[in-house]
Design an enzyme around this catalytic site. Structure first.
Site, PDB file in Angstrom:
ATOM      1  N   ASP A 472       0.839  -1.205   0.000  1.00  0.00           N
ATOM      2  CA  ASP A 472       0.000   0.000   0.000  1.00  0.00           C
ATOM      3  C   ASP A 472       0.873   1.255   0.000  1.00  0.00           C
ATOM      4  OD1 ASP A 472      -2.367   1.406   0.122  1.00  0.00           O
ATOM      5  OD2 ASP A 472      -3.108   0.415   1.929  1.00  0.00           O
ATOM      6  N   ASP A 542     -10.667   1.827  -3.674  1.00  0.00           N
ATOM      7  CA  ASP A 542     -11.238   1.603  -2.341  1.00  0.00           C
ATOM      8  C   ASP A 542     -12.758   1.668  -2.401  1.00  0.00           C
ATOM      9  OD1 ASP A 542      -9.156   0.965  -0.761  1.00  0.00           O
ATOM     10  OD2 ASP A 542      -8.920   2.926   0.183  1.00  0.00           O
TER      11      ASP A 542
HETATM   12  C1  DGJ Z   1      -5.914   1.691   1.736  1.00  0.00           C
HETATM   13  C2  DGJ Z   1      -6.250   0.452   0.970  1.00  0.00           C
HETATM   14  O1  DGJ Z   1      -6.709   0.784  -0.294  1.00  0.00           O
HETATM   15  C3  DGJ Z   1      -7.273  -0.364   1.745  1.00  0.00           C
HETATM   16  O2  DGJ Z   1      -7.653  -1.493   1.004  1.00  0.00           O
HETATM   17  C4  DGJ Z   1      -6.673  -0.764   3.057  1.00  0.00           C
HETATM   18  O3  DGJ Z   1      -5.592  -1.622   2.843  1.00  0.00           O
HETATM   19  C5  DGJ Z   1      -6.250   0.475   3.814  1.00  0.00           C
HETATM   20  N1  DGJ Z   1      -5.390   1.312   3.037  1.00  0.00           N
HETATM   21  C6  DGJ Z   1      -5.555   0.092   5.090  1.00  0.00           C
HETATM   22  O4  DGJ Z   1      -5.054   1.165   5.763  1.00  0.00           O
END
Ligand code: DGJ
Length: 733
Positions: A472, A542
């Site tokens: 991430d 997301d």
């Molecule tokens: C952003 C990601 O896109 C989510 O899927 C998740 O992993 C969060 N970060 C966790 O902080």
């Protein structure tokens, strides 16, 4: 007699001269498309043609280009229009030589062509400045089967001192058509990859970012260009391009006074002047382009095939079904909660369990996004037996185990931030702004590169049963500055960061070739072929709301392959948008990519659990069609009528899938017709609705039809309410 001799002498001088003068052509070709380079007088080289392949291309050696209205001299499109020649458009290269001269005049030295493999032919054009010891080589790789051409430039400084590079694009493509329709992909967090098509007129339009990290959240480094008419899925001339670079990029579209569209693609020159020392080279990222005269569907399929064969990791392996803990638990879990999730995942037929954010930090436990980033030690309170116990447990239940990490970042509240303040990206004398309560580490610094490598290695080493990583990155650059880079090289930061990141990935890939890595960056934030080459899939957004996802995934799949498009079923109402949708609709949308689950299974009813289980089982039986088949964008969710349909067809045309969606209410009197594509007209196909517990929307369910019928009469479906959908499996009889 004297007159005749003079004439003969004159002719004998002229004949070889005119033969010598005849331009030489070099073709860069794949099975269906071709680029033709032509030598010009004064040892220039131009791009004489790009488009469908044809055999009578020899006449291109005489082709004339439009003349300047004032001087009547030709506007011949140079292959490498550097600043200082006759071109007045944005230059592909602008630099300052060691002695302060700001111009370049390039000449052709040679062209070399060779076979790299059965499928790849490389053409390298060697140029050098007429006056200075500056050499440029342009490498074109033509992928025969995929009809894709990549282009990459290497600039070599053999001058006495450093040259300063101010612009250094990867490719220049001049296009001549009557009109141009440019589609770019724009958006924001949780709304990435939206589509906009604009008709270009004289002047410049650019697609760019200055965000560096999460560079693709608001613009993607790719484009679709329709010539002479707006883009259509199955007819018309289309050029698609994508830059393999994970930092600041710029795609520049300049329509000049001759109505030629000049496309430049490369690293964004903004604030990025680069000092290239003597005896060193600078290599630009690759630009990937394709062309189709049968609409954008074919251009997308070309890019998908290329990505699976030459870019994506594990492009030939089916994508396993993942259960990711994030939307199910957020930061609130302990060992027992995760073990129960793993138990349920195993019962549902899920193949990989991924433990998301929240597993680390002790002095600053990661129980929210406020703290703990950078402290990659297992949180002893939440997971007293470590990650190893969970990974072993998952494996004992028949699942693979994966773990989340965000190694480029640090919370101010963390041991790392306190120990290594010099590693943080910051402008001297300025406050360091936080974004999601975090700062960025300076990957232009080799010590930080090594730290990131070691951190990932150590995390993978938490258990021998970790076989998947979710990488991430949840902020971009706002206030930049590197304590590592010297004063006169601060502007190198933007390029050195990305190269630093790539060097870490390369080390990891060498050491852990088999680990699966998901490219995340807040979802869709680092979606480019430069990053994708180190990953097996990407977290698309997301936003898991299926209505939004229909649009995001459609636009994403115009460029990037469905196989890599992680698409997870989450709960309803959706936690981002508040929209409600049926489980079936959510599954159908997610099954068009790499299916995953983002639910907490223990919150589902028995009936829902059994539906989830049967859809996962259906998906496993058809995923080879999604992963390795051809993608047909039958009906765009952007078409304005609130219907969407996508088809997948296996390469041998024996099997196909039709996904159809109603995105809003339509009166019952209307039955949308979807004409199928890509089938064999002479084959009979049985049409079977799957992944449903309701009455079929198709009167012909379980009946057989000829490919011819399905592609001409189409299927008319009873899909009218908001959130109704159908998935059909077609099998050759
Ligand atoms: C952003 C990601 O896109 C989510 O899927 C998740 O992993 C969060 N970060 C966790 O902080």
């Amino acid at each position: 007699m004297k007159k005749l001799i003079v004439q003969l002498v004159f002719l004998s001088v002229l004949l070889p001269y005119s033969v010598k003068c005849r331009a030489k052509l070099f073709t860069i070709e794949s099975s269906d498309i071709m680029m033709v380079l032509r030598t010009e007088k004064d040892s220039d080289v131009s791009l004489a043609y790009f488009g469908d392949k044809f055999y009578g291309y020899n006449s291109l050696s005489n082709k004339q280009f439009p003349a300047r209205p004032d001087t009547k001299e030709a506007f011949t499109p140079m292959l490498y229009p550097a600043y200082g020649g006759r071109m007045t458009i944005e230059p592909i290269l602008k630099l300052t030589h060691f002695d302060g001269n700001e111009t370049c005049q390039m000449k052709l030295d040679s062209v070399a062509q060779r076979k790299v493999s059965e499928n790849i032919n490389r053409t390298t054009v060697y140029l050098s400045d007429k006056r200075y010891k500056l050499a440029v080589s342009i490498a074109f790789d033509a992928y025969w089967k995929e009809n894709v051409i990549t282009q990459q430039v290497t600039i070599a400084n053999h001058e006495k001192g450093p040259v300063s590079l101010d612009r250094f694009y990867s490719s220049y493509l001049p296009v001549a058509a009557s009109s141009y329709y440019l589609t770019h992909f724009y958006g924001t967090w949780a709304d990435e990859m939206q589509i906009d098509e604009t008709k270009l007129s004289q002047g410049t339009v650019s697609i760019e970012t200055k965000k560096e990290v999460r560079a693709t959240q608001s613009e993607n480094p790719s484009f679709m260009l329709a010539l002479n008419q707006p883009a259509k899925p199955d007819c018309g001339d289309i050029i698609m391009g994508a830059l393999a670079w994970s930092g600041n990029f710029k795609l520049n579209f300049e329509v000049d006074e001759c109505n030629t569209l000049n496309i430049l693609s490369g690293i964004n020159p903004f604030a990025s002047s680069y000092k290239l020392p003597s005896k060193q080279t600078f290599v630009t990222p690759k630009m990937i382009i394709t062309y189709s005269h049968t609409g954008y569907g074919q251009a997308s399929r070309n890019l998908h095939d290329w990505a699976l064969g030459y870019n994506l990791k594990g492009g030939n392996q089916p994508g396993k079904v993942v259960l990711n803990s994030w939307e199910g638990t957020s930061f609130n879990f302990n060992e027992e909660v995760i073990k129960t999730m793993i138990d349920n995942a195993a019962k549902l037929g899920i193949e990989t369990f991924v433990l998301d954010d929240g597993w680390f930090g002790n002095n600053y436990p990661r129980n929210s996004d406020q703290q703990g980033l950078g402290d990659w030690q297992v949180n002893r309170k939440k997971l007293p037996h470590g990650v190893d116990a969970l990974a072993n447990y998952a494996v004992s239940k028949g699942l693979k185990f994966g773990i989340w990490i965000e190694p480029e970042m640090v919370n101010p509240q963390s041991d790392l931030a306190k120990a290594k303040p010099s590693w943080i990206v910051k402008s001297p004398y300025r406050e360091i702004p936080t974004l999601r309560n975090q700062w960025l580490l300076d990957l232009s610094n080799p010590a930080v590169q090594n730290y990131v490598y070691q951190t990932v290695k150590q995390t993978i080493g938490l258990s021998k049963n970790i076989s998947y990583l979710k990488w991430d990155a949840n902020r971009h650059v706002e206030s930049f500055g590197s304590t590592y880079l010297p004063k006169d090289k601060q502007s190198h930061f933007w390029i050195d960061y990305v190269n630093g990141l790539y060097s870490v990935y390369q080390r990891l890939r060498n050491d852990f070739p088999d680990i699966e890595i998901q490219l995340c960056a807040s979802g869709g934030g680092r979606l480019d072929f430069g990053a994708l080459q180190y990953h097996n899939e990407f977290w698309t957004s997301d936003d898991t709301d299926p209505f939004q996802r229909l649009k995001i995934q459609f636009a994403t799949n115009l460029i990037y392959p469905p196989k890599a498009t992680a698409a997870h079923v989450s709960k309803s109402p959706n936690y981002q948008t508040g929209n409600t949708s049926s489980l079936k609709f959510r599954f159908h949308v997610a099954m068009m990519g790499r299916l995953g689950i983002e639910l907490q299974p223990k919150d589902l009813s028995e009936q829902e659990l059994s539906f989830v289980k049967s859809c996962i089982s259906d998906y496993k039986s058809i995923r080879h069609i999604v992963d390795f088949g051809d993608w047909y964008p039958l009906h765009s969710p952007y078409s304005g009528d609130n219907y969407a349909a996508t088809q997948f067809v296996t390469k041998d045309k024996k099997e196909a899938l039709l996904f159809a969606f109603s995105m809003d209410f339509h009166p019952r009197t209307y039955m949308p017709v979807f004409k199928l594509a890509g089938l064999d007209s002479h084959k009979m196909y049985k049409v079977m609705e799957i992944c449903t517990s309701e009455r079929s929307s198709f009167w012909g369910n379980n009946m057989s039809f000829s490919g011819d019928y399905l592609m001409n009469a189409g299927v008319n479906l009873n899909l009218n309410l908001r959130g109704e959908s159908s998935l059909f499996y077609l099998q050759e009889q």
